[in-house]
Motif scaffolding. Structure first.
Motif, PDB file in Angstrom:
ATOM      1  N   TRP A 155      11.946  -6.448 -19.384  1.00 25.77           N
ATOM      2  CA  TRP A 155      13.125  -6.781 -18.574  1.00 25.77           C
ATOM      3  C   TRP A 155      13.550  -8.242 -18.752  1.00 25.77           C
ATOM      4  CZ3 TRP A 155      11.229  -4.271 -13.368  1.00 25.77           C
ATOM      5  CH2 TRP A 155      11.182  -2.895 -13.523  1.00 25.77           C
ATOM      6  N   LEU A 156      13.080  -8.863 -19.825  1.00 21.11           N
ATOM      7  CA  LEU A 156      13.410 -10.263 -20.065  1.00 21.11           C
ATOM      8  C   LEU A 156      14.655 -10.439 -20.930  1.00 21.11           C
ATOM      9  CD1 LEU A 156       9.773 -11.562 -20.727  1.00 21.11           C
ATOM     10  CD2 LEU A 156      11.065 -11.597 -18.569  1.00 21.11           C
ATOM     11  N   GLU A 157      15.123  -9.327 -21.558  1.00 21.66           N
ATOM     12  CA  GLU A 157      16.303  -9.374 -22.405  1.00 21.66           C
ATOM     13  C   GLU A 157      17.268  -8.268 -21.994  1.00 21.66           C
ATOM     14  OE1 GLU A 157      15.289 -10.083 -26.747  1.00 21.66           O
ATOM     15  OE2 GLU A 157      13.357  -9.380 -26.016  1.00 21.66           O
ATOM     16  N   THR A 158      18.577  -8.484 -22.259  1.00 23.18           N
ATOM     17  CA  THR A 158      19.580  -7.470 -21.928  1.00 23.18           C
ATOM     18  C   THR A 158      20.480  -7.205 -23.135  1.00 23.18           C
ATOM     19  OG1 THR A 158      21.109  -9.151 -21.052  1.00 23.18           O
ATOM     20  CG2 THR A 158      19.647  -8.048 -19.477  1.00 23.18           C
ATOM     21  N   SER A 159      21.130  -6.032 -23.123  1.00 26.64           N
ATOM     22  CA  SER A 159      22.025  -5.627 -24.199  1.00 26.64           C
ATOM     23  C   SER A 159      23.421  -5.400 -23.635  1.00 26.64           C
ATOM     24  CB  SER A 159      21.521  -4.330 -24.850  1.00 26.64           C
ATOM     25  OG  SER A 159      22.483  -3.802 -25.735  1.00 26.64           O
ATOM     26  N   ASP A 160      24.446  -5.703 -24.444  1.00 23.39           N
ATOM     27  CA  ASP A 160      25.830  -5.516 -24.015  1.00 23.39           C
ATOM     28  C   ASP A 160      26.404  -4.170 -24.461  1.00 23.39           C
ATOM     29  OD1 ASP A 160      26.162  -7.979 -22.685  1.00 23.39           O
ATOM     30  OD2 ASP A 160      26.467  -9.011 -24.596  1.00 23.39           O
ATOM     31  N   ARG A 161      25.611  -3.330 -25.115  1.00 21.55           N
ATOM     32  CA  ARG A 161      26.098  -2.031 -25.574  1.00 21.55           C
ATOM     33  C   ARG A 161      26.348  -1.108 -24.384  1.00 21.55           C
ATOM     34  NH1 ARG A 161      21.908   0.297 -29.713  1.00 21.55           N
ATOM     35  NH2 ARG A 161      23.534   1.882 -29.929  1.00 21.55           N
ATOM     36  N   SER A 162      27.328  -0.196 -24.537  1.00 22.37           N
ATOM     37  CA  SER A 162      27.599   0.766 -23.478  1.00 22.37           C
ATOM     38  C   SER A 162      26.498   1.815 -23.456  1.00 22.37           C
ATOM     39  CB  SER A 162      28.951   1.447 -23.700  1.00 22.37           C
ATOM     40  OG  SER A 162      28.882   2.334 -24.802  1.00 22.37           O
ATOM     41  N   LYS A 216      19.954  -3.681 -15.464  1.00 24.23           N
ATOM     42  CA  LYS A 216      19.951  -4.952 -14.756  1.00 24.23           C
ATOM     43  C   LYS A 216      21.390  -5.431 -14.632  1.00 24.23           C
ATOM     44  CE  LYS A 216      17.532  -9.415 -14.956  1.00 24.23           C
ATOM     45  NZ  LYS A 216      16.581 -10.216 -15.763  1.00 24.23           N
ATOM     46  N   ASP A 217      21.933  -5.384 -13.430  1.00 27.07           N
ATOM     47  CA  ASP A 217      23.340  -5.720 -13.205  1.00 27.07           C
ATOM     48  C   ASP A 217      24.261  -4.899 -14.107  1.00 27.07           C
ATOM     49  OD1 ASP A 217      22.556  -7.712 -11.363  1.00 27.07           O
ATOM     50  OD2 ASP A 217      22.280  -9.166 -12.985  1.00 27.07           O
ATOM     51  N   GLY A 218      23.916  -3.621 -14.262  1.00 31.58           N
ATOM     52  CA  GLY A 218      24.755  -2.725 -15.059  1.00 31.58           C
ATOM     53  C   GLY A 218      24.507  -2.775 -16.553  1.00 31.58           C
ATOM     54  N   LYS A 219      23.639  -3.680 -17.006  1.00 34.35           N
ATOM     55  CA  LYS A 219      23.341  -3.799 -18.428  1.00 34.35           C
ATOM     56  C   LYS A 219      21.941  -3.270 -18.717  1.00 34.35           C
ATOM     57  CE  LYS A 219      26.236  -7.854 -19.348  1.00 34.35           C
ATOM     58  NZ  LYS A 219      26.254  -9.233 -19.931  1.00 34.35           N
ATOM     59  N   MET A 220      21.740  -2.772 -19.929  1.00 37.57           N
ATOM     60  CA  MET A 220      20.433  -2.279 -20.328  1.00 37.57           C
ATOM     61  C   MET A 220      19.487  -3.463 -20.562  1.00 37.57           C
ATOM     62  SD  MET A 220      21.497   0.813 -22.900  1.00 37.57           S
ATOM     63  CE  MET A 220      22.561  -0.261 -23.888  1.00 37.57           C
TER      64      MET A 220
END
Length: 241
Positions: A140-147, A131-135
């Motif tokens: 799909w309600l949460e995102t992670s900043d890990r590569s 989602k916008d380049g983030k996992m």
């Protein structure tokens, strides 16, 4: 390339969501078994089924329907939605599922997920939703900043074979798949079998994915909206590389 027809289940019905938004759903069939039978009749042996209720609640609310599909049609099924632990994985494997798609568990319980990969490398499929380049995870309600590299490398070492990756911005939008994204992922992780999901709108999209050497693609809304016929899917699926 393996073409995998999709059935998304919500409240026992075949639906599609726009960008994972539960408030933007379209119901295509009130009888999931009837829909699965169409794929069987067209010559497919394997389908993709998502339990959208499970993705939010963490319980397999639509498992009885999935069991019925497998029993009545003989189709093999890969499924996701609600997989939170190794116990969940075992329950689905015991139910006869051929592929278990895990997203949230891979993020929230990495050690447990790595053990699951080691135990069942052929059945465990990582759901890498972007989602916008983030996992993204948790429906799909949460995102992670890990590569992605930091996330994937331990899994590859544990024996991960297959990744189903969805570009959420294109899911259910019929705007065409993110070819550049899938090409990039495949080049960075060539040992993995990449399955694309999201954005397919016409037969040409499938040909483009096939031409970059992708392992597989899940097709949902384009079929349900009539942009791609079952015959289109069958012909492309059976074509030799």
């Amino acid at each position: 390339m393996n073409i995998i027809p999709a059935i998304d289940l919500l409240d026992g019905q075949v639906v599609r969501l726009q960008k994972g938004d539960y408030n933007k759903k379209t119901v295509y069939n009130h009888n999931p078994l009837e829909e699965a039978a169409k794929f069987k009749a067209a010559g497919f042996s394997h389908i993709h089924v998502v339990d959208l209720n499970g993705a939010k609640s963490g319980s397999f609310e639509n498992l009885p329907i999935i069991r019925s599909i497998m029993k009545e049609t003989g189709l093999s099924v890969q499924t996701g939605g609600g997989v939170r632990s190794s116990e969940d994985i075992r329950k689905l494997l015991d139910a006869g599922l051929s592929g278990i798609i895990c997203s949230s568990m891979a993020v929230k319980k990495p050690d447990e997920f790595l053990k699951a990969i080691s135990s069942n490398p052929e059945e465990i499929i990582l759901g890498l939703d972007l989602k916008d380049g983030k996992m993204a995870y948790g429906g799909w309600l949460e995102t992670s900043d890990r590569s992605i590299e930091e996330f994937l490398n331990p899994m590859v070492e544990a024996g991960l074979q297959t990744v189903l990756s969805t570009d959420i911005a294109r899911d259910g939008m019929l705007s065409g798949p993110n070819i550049d994204m899938y090409r990039d992922l495949q080049e960075r992780f060539p040992a993995l079998n990449w399955i694309a999901s999201g954005g397919v709108s016409k037969p040409k999209d499938l040909i483009e994915l096939k031409n970059i050497g992708l392992y597989g693609v899940v097709v949902g809304k384009a079929y349900y909206e009539g942009h791609i016929t079952l015959n289109n899917l069958k012909q492309l699926h059976l074509q030799k590389p």
